[in-house]
Design an enzyme around this catalytic site. Structure first.
Site, PDB file in Angstrom:
ATOM      1  N   SER A 104       8.115 -12.274  15.739  1.00 46.53           N
ATOM      2  CA  SER A 104       7.532 -11.535  16.557  1.00 46.53           C
ATOM      3  C   SER A 104       8.493 -11.102  17.753  1.00 46.53           C
ATOM      4  CB  SER A 104       6.458 -12.394  17.621  1.00 46.53           C
ATOM      5  OG  SER A 104       5.496 -12.828  16.589  1.00 46.53           O
ATOM      6  N   ARG A 124       6.887 -20.325  24.504  1.00 48.40           N
ATOM      7  CA  ARG A 124       8.274 -19.821  24.147  1.00 48.40           C
ATOM      8  C   ARG A 124       9.187 -19.928  25.417  1.00 48.40           C
ATOM      9  NH1 ARG A 124       5.318 -19.620  20.069  1.00 48.40           N
ATOM     10  NH2 ARG A 124       5.524 -18.244  18.475  1.00 48.40           N
ATOM     11  N   GLU A 139      10.193 -11.251  23.184  1.00 46.82           N
ATOM     12  CA  GLU A 139      10.551 -12.679  23.015  1.00 46.82           C
ATOM     13  C   GLU A 139      11.793 -12.805  22.352  1.00 46.82           C
ATOM     14  OE1 GLU A 139      10.083 -16.213  20.884  1.00 46.82           O
ATOM     15  OE2 GLU A 139       9.973 -14.338  19.669  1.00 46.82           O
TER      16      GLU A 139
HETATM   17  P1  FAD Z   1      19.004 -18.430  17.007  1.00 48.17           P
HETATM   18  O1  FAD Z   1      18.681 -16.988  16.827  1.00 48.17           O
HETATM   19  O2  FAD Z   1      20.565 -18.620  16.617  1.00 48.17           O
HETATM   20  O3  FAD Z   1      19.471 -18.585  18.582  1.00 48.17           O
HETATM   21  C1  FAD Z   1      18.206 -18.430  19.447  1.00 48.17           C
HETATM   22  C2  FAD Z   1      18.709 -18.851  21.077  1.00 48.17           C
HETATM   23  O4  FAD Z   1      18.889 -20.334  20.982  1.00 48.17           O
HETATM   24  C3  FAD Z   1      19.986 -18.073  21.507  1.00 48.17           C
HETATM   25  O5  FAD Z   1      19.918 -17.843  22.766  1.00 48.17           O
HETATM   26  C4  FAD Z   1      21.003 -19.159  21.106  1.00 48.17           C
HETATM   27  O6  FAD Z   1      22.085 -18.866  22.076  1.00 48.17           O
HETATM   28  C5  FAD Z   1      20.241 -20.489  21.387  1.00 48.17           C
HETATM   29  N1  FAD Z   1      20.737 -21.607  20.670  1.00 48.17           N
HETATM   30  C6  FAD Z   1      20.531 -21.570  19.185  1.00 48.17           C
HETATM   31  N2  FAD Z   1      21.119 -22.974  19.104  1.00 48.17           N
HETATM   32  C7  FAD Z   1      21.334 -23.550  20.077  1.00 48.17           C
HETATM   33  C8  FAD Z   1      22.015 -24.927  20.404  1.00 48.17           C
HETATM   34  N3  FAD Z   1      22.330 -25.768  19.559  1.00 48.17           N
HETATM   35  N4  FAD Z   1      22.342 -25.126  21.809  1.00 48.17           N
HETATM   36  C9  FAD Z   1      21.760 -24.317  22.688  1.00 48.17           C
HETATM   37  N5  FAD Z   1      21.340 -23.055  22.595  1.00 48.17           N
HETATM   38  C10 FAD Z   1      21.013 -22.748  21.073  1.00 48.17           C
HETATM   39  N6  FAD Z   1       9.610 -18.711  16.187  1.00 48.17           N
HETATM   40  C11 FAD Z   1       8.301 -19.086  16.790  1.00 48.17           C
HETATM   41  O7  FAD Z   1       8.167 -19.979  17.667  1.00 48.17           O
HETATM   42  N7  FAD Z   1       7.234 -19.299  16.055  1.00 48.17           N
HETATM   43  C12 FAD Z   1       6.954 -18.552  14.638  1.00 48.17           C
HETATM   44  O8  FAD Z   1       6.005 -18.686  14.040  1.00 48.17           O
HETATM   45  C13 FAD Z   1       8.352 -17.598  14.374  1.00 48.17           C
HETATM   46  N8  FAD Z   1       8.259 -16.915  13.091  1.00 48.17           N
HETATM   47  C14 FAD Z   1       9.527 -16.287  12.707  1.00 48.17           C
HETATM   48  C15 FAD Z   1       9.524 -15.619  11.680  1.00 48.17           C
HETATM   49  C16 FAD Z   1      10.467 -14.886  11.128  1.00 48.17           C
HETATM   50  C17 FAD Z   1      10.401 -14.088   9.929  1.00 48.17           C
HETATM   51  C18 FAD Z   1      11.597 -14.802  11.889  1.00 48.17           C
HETATM   52  C19 FAD Z   1      12.663 -14.247  11.524  1.00 48.17           C
HETATM   53  C20 FAD Z   1      11.512 -15.561  13.127  1.00 48.17           C
HETATM   54  C21 FAD Z   1      10.524 -16.463  13.542  1.00 48.17           C
HETATM   55  N9  FAD Z   1      10.571 -17.011  14.699  1.00 48.17           N
HETATM   56  C22 FAD Z   1       9.436 -17.836  15.079  1.00 48.17           C
HETATM   57  C23 FAD Z   1      11.775 -17.002  15.706  1.00 48.17           C
HETATM   58  C24 FAD Z   1      12.829 -18.105  15.421  1.00 48.17           C
HETATM   59  O9  FAD Z   1      12.784 -18.212  13.992  1.00 48.17           O
HETATM   60  C25 FAD Z   1      12.918 -19.148  15.990  1.00 48.17           C
HETATM   61  O10 FAD Z   1      13.134 -18.705  17.524  1.00 48.17           O
HETATM   62  C26 FAD Z   1      13.887 -20.123  15.973  1.00 48.17           C
HETATM   63  O11 FAD Z   1      13.895 -21.357  16.599  1.00 48.17           O
HETATM   64  C27 FAD Z   1      15.345 -19.651  16.216  1.00 48.17           C
HETATM   65  O12 FAD Z   1      16.254 -20.505  15.684  1.00 48.17           O
HETATM   66  P2  FAD Z   1      17.830 -20.112  15.201  1.00 48.17           P
HETATM   67  O13 FAD Z   1      18.654 -21.402  14.903  1.00 48.17           O
HETATM   68  O14 FAD Z   1      17.715 -19.009  14.361  1.00 48.17           O
HETATM   69  O15 FAD Z   1      18.273 -19.549  16.792  1.00 48.17           O
HETATM   70  N1  EPU Z   2      -3.350  -8.562  15.224  1.00 47.60           N
HETATM   71  C1  EPU Z   2      -3.724  -7.346  14.729  1.00 47.60           C
HETATM   72  N2  EPU Z   2      -2.655  -6.380  14.376  1.00 47.60           N
HETATM   73  C2  EPU Z   2      -1.464  -6.854  14.086  1.00 47.60           C
HETATM   74  C3  EPU Z   2      -1.161  -8.272  14.326  1.00 47.60           C
HETATM   75  C4  EPU Z   2      -2.044  -8.705  14.856  1.00 47.60           C
HETATM   76  O1  EPU Z   2      -4.681  -7.007  15.010  1.00 47.60           O
HETATM   77  O2  EPU Z   2      -0.799  -6.140  13.665  1.00 47.60           O
HETATM   78  C5  EPU Z   2      -4.402  -9.418  15.821  1.00 47.60           C
HETATM   79  C6  EPU Z   2      -5.093  -9.782  14.662  1.00 47.60           C
HETATM   80  O3  EPU Z   2      -6.446  -9.888  15.098  1.00 47.60           O
HETATM   81  C7  EPU Z   2      -4.746 -11.141  14.514  1.00 47.60           C
HETATM   82  C8  EPU Z   2      -4.164 -11.555  16.089  1.00 47.60           C
HETATM   83  O4  EPU Z   2      -3.797 -10.467  16.569  1.00 47.60           O
HETATM   84  O5  EPU Z   2      -6.014 -12.237  14.341  1.00 47.60           O
HETATM   85  C9  EPU Z   2      -3.140 -12.885  15.910  1.00 47.60           C
HETATM   86  O6  EPU Z   2      -2.189 -12.425  14.993  1.00 47.60           O
HETATM   87  P1  EPU Z   2      -1.469 -13.713  14.389  1.00 47.60           P
HETATM   88  O7  EPU Z   2      -2.176 -14.644  13.963  1.00 47.60           O
HETATM   89  O8  EPU Z   2      -0.683 -13.003  13.296  1.00 47.60           O
HETATM   90  O9  EPU Z   2      -0.415 -14.081  15.209  1.00 47.60           O
HETATM   91  P2  EPU Z   2       0.131 -13.349  16.501  1.00 47.60           P
HETATM   92  O10 EPU Z   2      -0.266 -13.681  17.746  1.00 47.60           O
HETATM   93  O11 EPU Z   2       0.618 -11.903  16.221  1.00 47.60           O
HETATM   94  C10 EPU Z   2       1.620 -15.476  17.017  1.00 47.60           C
HETATM   95  C11 EPU Z   2       3.234 -15.827  17.276  1.00 47.60           C
HETATM   96  C12 EPU Z   2       3.872 -16.098  16.110  1.00 47.60           C
HETATM   97  C13 EPU Z   2       3.148 -17.103  15.019  1.00 47.60           C
HETATM   98  C14 EPU Z   2       1.471 -16.830  14.875  1.00 47.60           C
HETATM   99  C15 EPU Z   2       0.788 -17.866  14.294  1.00 47.60           C
HETATM  100  C16 EPU Z   2       3.772 -14.855  19.375  1.00 47.60           C
HETATM  101  C17 EPU Z   2       4.709 -14.146  20.264  1.00 47.60           C
HETATM  102  N3  EPU Z   2       3.796 -15.173  17.856  1.00 47.60           N
HETATM  103  O12 EPU Z   2       1.713 -14.338  16.472  1.00 47.60           O
HETATM  104  O13 EPU Z   2       5.115 -16.550  15.980  1.00 47.60           O
HETATM  105  O14 EPU Z   2       3.744 -17.425  13.963  1.00 47.60           O
HETATM  106  O15 EPU Z   2       1.152 -16.633  16.292  1.00 47.60           O
HETATM  107  O16 EPU Z   2       0.584 -19.041  15.106  1.00 47.60           O
HETATM  108  O17 EPU Z   2       3.292 -15.861  19.976  1.00 47.60           O
HETATM  109  C18 EPU Z   2       7.378 -15.826  16.393  1.00 47.60           C
HETATM  110  O18 EPU Z   2       7.175 -16.262  17.506  1.00 47.60           O
HETATM  111  O19 EPU Z   2       8.333 -15.028  15.957  1.00 47.60           O
HETATM  112  C19 EPU Z   2       6.224 -15.809  15.614  1.00 47.60           C
HETATM  113  C20 EPU Z   2       6.196 -15.079  14.334  1.00 47.60           C
END
Ligand code: FAD
Ligand code: EPU
Length: 339
Positions: free
Chosen positions: A239, A165, A335
């Site tokens: 997250s 990240r 994060e």
């Molecule tokens: P924004 O929130 O608009 O911006 C994020 C940052 O990037 C800000 O600092 C902004 O200034 C900068 N930025 C955005 N666009 C540009 C650009 N064109 N040039 C320069 N800077 C820029 N993330 C994961 O990695 N894995 C996941 O599994 C994941 N699951 C998610 C699930 C949910 C339900 C939600 C709500 C979020 C999740 N995220 C996850 C986080 C998020 O989706 C990602 O970080 C995504 O890439 C953010 O994109 P955005 O366009 O919304 O960025």
């Molecule tokens: N767990 C618990 N309780 C909870 C949540 C998780 O016990 O409430 C334990 C479980 O054992 C589970 C493990 O944590 O097996 C991992 O959980 P999960 O697979 O949901 O993934 P995570 O580590 O919580 C990360 C990323 C997610 C990404 C998933 C899948 C980060 C900070 N988050 O979550 O990214 O989607 O893995 O790869 O690395 C995001 O960045 O916004 C995001 C959603």
């Protein structure tokens, strides 16, 4: 260039659904528009914040400055051979739509990253990752523009300094570049990655023995829908914290005290802890503070349950960090980008 509006409300521009506003707001649809914008007095005299989908932001206060919504579109195959396709995609394209386009073309590499909210521009900034894959694995280069001079610069993979990240754009080049487009190199002979346990069990449950990239994408979508809140219904930014990395010594100690602890060995010899597990063990699932709450299905996610302010979400995150530290001696790191 789109008009520069004054006093724009930002609730619909952040997936937390926080009621914040900014002094000025504009959208850019082309690099020419960006170059025109850079020469305006409003641009020169104010702090700037670029946003895509607003899905990784927490507004803890109104933004004193200019918010720039990036709408730079475009999707093209720039080169292709028997094994790979290099694809260039505009920063303002919706990430999941881009992933679906790749799957449709049978281009492999991004299917595990299905349904991540937001736009393409933030994908290298965050080095987004899920289900055993990070974008750095298929990233080639990106095109960016200097926020002061509007000069173009290409960043190679090495120059982006990707980490968990992390990238150079969250550190030394924070707020210094507008990311305009990204090139990804995708594979044409699909080799699926089902290393993440949850995918394997999901595919088994669906009776899929030889998964295609579409099967993997669908499994990921099902898993995500089962535990992550849909921002259209409940405000959140995924997250809220990173999964912390700890030394082997610290891990050995925690394992003695908490044999059930969820951890993953890293190539460095360190361990990564599941922060969601740590938070859940503190009894915080469902814990509420002024309308903000810890999600009941996934403790790593903080939600805007009932008209929370960004400040309330931030306070809740501090409380969670304190509780986890008190119980495990582990410091969580946020994060989400705090504004
Ligand atoms: P924004 O929130 O608009 O911006 C994020 C940052 O990037 C800000 O600092 C902004 O200034 C900068 N930025 C955005 N666009 C540009 C650009 N064109 N040039 C320069 N800077 C820029 N993330 C994961 O990695 N894995 C996941 O599994 C994941 N699951 C998610 C699930 C949910 C339900 C939600 C709500 C979020 C999740 N995220 C996850 C986080 C998020 O989706 C990602 O970080 C995504 O890439 C953010 O994109 P955005 O366009 O919304 O960025
Ligand atoms: N767990 C618990 N309780 C909870 C949540 C998780 O016990 O409430 C334990 C479980 O054992 C589970 C493990 O944590 O097996 C991992 O959980 P999960 O697979 O949901 O993934 P995570 O580590 O919580 C990360 C990323 C997610 C990404 C998933 C899948 C980060 C900070 N988050 O979550 O990214 O989607 O893995 O790869 O690395 C995001 O960045 O916004 C995001 C959603």
């Amino acid at each position: 260039m789109s008009l520069i509006r004054e006093k724009q409300k930002l609730r619909s521009f952040n997936t937390f659904g926080i009621e914040a506003s900014c002094d000025f707001f504009t959208e850019i649809n082309s690099i020419d528009e960006f170059k025109t914008l850079v020469n305006t007095e409003t641009y020169k005299n104010n702090a700037k914040l670029i946003i895509g989908g607003g899905s990784n932001l927490l507004f803890t206060k109104d933004f004193s400055g200019l918010v720039i919504k990036n709408n730079l579109k475009g999707l093209e195959i720039v080169s292709e051979d028997a094994e790979t396709a290099t694809v260039k995609v505009g920063a303002g394209e919706v990430w999941h739509d881009f992933v679906m386009w790749c799957i449709d073309k049978n281009f492999c590499g991004l299917e595990n990253l299905s349904l991540i909210p937001g736009c393409v521009g933030a994908s290298p900034m965050q080095n987004i990752g899920a289900y055993g894959v990070e974008i750095k694995e298929v990233f080639k280069e990106l095109e960016a523009y200097d926020m002061v001079t509007a000069e173009k610069r290409i960043f190679t993979k090495e120059e982006c300094h990707f980490g968990y990240r992390e990238s150079v754009f969250k550190r030394e080049y924070k707020d210094k570049y507008l990311i305009a487009s990204v090139e990804y190199v995708l594979t044409k002979n699909p080799k699926v990655n089902v290393s993440y346990g949850a995918i394997t069990s999901e595919l088994e449950a669906a009776g899929v023995k030889f998964p295609t990239i579409k099967d993997v994408s669908e499994a990921v979508i099902r898993i995500r829908k089962s535990k992550l809140p849909d921002p259209a219904e409940t405000g959140n930014a995924g997250s809220f914290f990173k999964n912390p990395e700890i030394s082997k010594e610290k891990h050995d100690q925690l394992k003695r005290d908490f044999p059930e602890i969820v951890s993953y060995p890293l190539p460095s010899g360190n361990f990564k802890l599941a922060a969601g597990w740590l938070i859940e063990q503190c009894g915080l699932k469902g814990h509420e503070h002024k309308g903000a709450a810890v999600h009941t299905k996934q403790a790593l996610v903080l939600i805007n349950k009932d008209h929370a302010t960004g400040k309330a979400v931030f306070e809740l995150s501090g409380y969670v960090m304190q509780k986890v530290f008190d119980k495990f001696g582990v410091t969580l790191e946020r994060e989400v980008n705090i504004i």
